[in-house]
Motif scaffolding. Structure first.
Motif, short mmCIF file in Angstrom:
data_model
loop_
_atom_site.label_atom_id
_atom_site.label_comp_id
_atom_site.label_asym_id
_atom_site.label_seq_id
_atom_site.Cartn_x
_atom_site.Cartn_y
_atom_site.Cartn_z
N VAL A 95 -27.00 43.98 22.02
CA VAL A 95 -25.71 43.31 21.81
C VAL A 95 -24.57 44.28 22.11
O VAL A 95 -23.58 43.93 22.75
N SER A 96 -24.72 45.53 21.64
CA SER A 96 -23.70 46.55 21.88
C SER A 96 -23.54 46.85 23.37
O SER A 96 -22.42 47.00 23.87
N ASN A 97 -24.68 46.91 24.09
CA ASN A 97 -24.64 47.18 25.53
C ASN A 97 -23.93 46.05 26.28
O ASN A 97 -23.11 46.29 27.17
N VAL A 98 -24.27 44.81 25.92
CA VAL A 98 -23.64 43.65 26.56
C VAL A 98 -22.14 43.64 26.27
O VAL A 98 -21.33 43.35 27.16
N GLY A 99 -21.78 43.97 25.03
CA GLY A 99 -20.37 44.01 24.66
C GLY A 99 -19.60 45.06 25.44
O GLY A 99 -18.46 44.84 25.87
N THR A 100 -20.25 46.21 25.66
CA THR A 100 -19.62 47.29 26.43
C THR A 100 -19.38 46.87 27.87
O THR A 100 -18.29 47.08 28.43
N TRP A 101 -20.41 46.26 28.50
CA TRP A 101 -20.26 45.78 29.88
C TRP A 101 -19.19 44.69 29.96
O TRP A 101 -18.37 44.69 30.89
N ALA A 102 -19.20 43.79 28.97
CA ALA A 102 -18.22 42.70 28.97
C ALA A 102 -16.80 43.24 28.87
O ALA A 102 -15.89 42.78 29.57
N MET A 103 -16.61 44.25 27.99
CA MET A 103 -15.27 44.85 27.85
C MET A 103 -14.82 45.49 29.16
O MET A 103 -13.66 45.37 29.55
N ASN A 104 -15.76 46.16 29.85
CA ASN A 104 -15.40 46.80 31.11
C ASN A 104 -15.05 45.78 32.18
O ASN A 104 -14.06 45.93 32.90
N VAL A 105 -15.87 44.73 32.30
CA VAL A 105 -15.63 43.72 33.32
C VAL A 105 -14.32 42.98 33.06
O VAL A 105 -13.48 42.83 33.96
N ILE A 106 -14.12 42.55 31.80
CA ILE A 106 -12.92 41.77 31.46
C ILE A 106 -11.66 42.61 31.63
O ILE A 106 -10.67 42.16 32.22
N SER A 107 -11.68 43.85 31.11
CA SER A 107 -10.49 44.70 31.21
C SER A 107 -10.21 45.10 32.66
O SER A 107 -9.06 45.13 33.09
#
Length: 340
Positions: A11-23
């Motif tokens: 979940v943490s890994n997915v959240g990190t990728w999501a933050m990078n993609v969205i930002s």
């Protein structure tokens, strides 16, 4: 318990990728509006990057002052060397975009994946399975199909592209290497490199931008709307910078490059939705190939983990004993703090 840890980590890994993609995608959209001649015509890209790192450095300073993060000792010469490489990457990328056609610029960005792979092998002795290599090829083909158009090459542009690819690849590898070498968290490393990059970019940025655009920063008449977009750009850049360091610290520079091309797909789709950009059958086909390549890459890396990351059972037992009897503190690499 082990299953819960794996789930939490996933979940943490997915959240990190999501933050990078969205930002990252949000930053591109905001900068497009800010820098476009039809928008606010703020054409000073290098100086704007200096503002980004200045904001990031300020956040890091506040974080250290409030005790949320702790400062780890990293030799100044390593921080200076990293900042020189990172700033070279930014400047060379801007020059490459100015001197080359969009098609060749995209090809140079795609070439970062094999260059990062080569540097990882050369500097860190890292090897890749045939499945990972196949997935990388699929991603490169897919992104190439949907982004590369006209390809025109000139000697100065080619030289700038080579410097940009090499420095950017080296920078991304160095992020992971420095974190491991000094057991420093992602944000702690960023908070130490950001002030150096901010100072150098703010000093040199206006001169670089004048060379690129022929316009002086002092001549720009800022409006309240342009100021709002600059602040928004700086805010998104903080999340983008932090998530980049987190992603490379958690995964690798190669994974960051491969899965990072999801941002290219998102930018194409949002450009079509928000800015009336053309979305052709060729774009759609390329995006489909690229996404499939990213899925194959994720599957291949996951399949290789037991081979590359299996730990010695004896060392695990010794580590557990040390943690239980209190002779060794359990380090939280992400936060740079001790638990226990």
């Amino acid at each position: 318990m082990e299953a819960e840890k794996k789930h939490s980590s996933a979940v943490s890994n997915v959240g990190t990728w999501a933050m990078n993609v969205i930002s990252s995608v949000g930053l591109i959209m905001v900068n497009k509006q800010l820098m476009s001649p039809t928008g606010h015509a703020f054409a000073f890209a290098t100086t704007l990057t200096g503002f980004h790192f200045c904001t990031t450095a300020l956040i890091g300073l506040v974080s250290n002052a409030t005790g949320y993060t702790t400062k780890k000792n990293v030799p100044l010469w390593e921080l200076l060397w990293f900042s020189v490489v990172a700033n070279t990457s930014i400047t060379a990328m801007n020059l490459s975009l100015m001197l080359n056609s969009v098609g060749f610029y995209q090809i140079s960005k795609l070439s970062m994946i094999p260059v990062v792979c080569f540097l990882e092998w050369l500097l860190n002795g890292k090897h890749y399975s045939s499945k990972v290599k196949m997935a990388v090829v699929v991603v490169v083909i897919g992104v190439g199909v949907c982004t590369v158009t006209d390809v025109k090459i000139n000697s100065h542009g080619f030289l700038c592209a080579c410097v940009a690819v090499l420095s950017t690849s080296l920078q991304q590898i160095s992020i992971g290497s420095l974190q491991k070498k000094y057991s420093i968290g992602s944000f702690e490393l960023l908070s130490q490199t950001a002030p150096i990059q901010a100072l150098s970019l703010l000093l040199l940025g206006p001169f670089v931008d004048y060379f690129l655009t022929g316009k002086l920063l002092a001549s720009y008449k800022i409006s309240s709307a342009a100021f709002f977009f600059i602040v928004l750009s700086c805010s998104l850049a903080v999340f983008c910078n932090i998530s980049q360091y987190l992603c490379i610290g958690r995964f690798s520079a190669v994974s960051f490059q491969v899965l990072g091309h999801m941002k290219t797909v998102c930018v194409l789709i949002l450009g079509w939705m928000l800015f009336d950009s053309e979305l052709t059958l060729k774009n759609i086909l390329g995006m489909s190939i690229a996404v499939n390549g990213m899925i194959i890459y994720s599957w291949a890396v996951e399949g290789d983990k037991p081979m590359h990351y299996r730990k010695d059972a004896t060392s695990d037992v010794k580590l557990l004993i040390k943690q239980v009897d209190g002779s060794s503190l359990l380090k939280d690499v992400e936060l740079g703090k001790s638990q226990g």
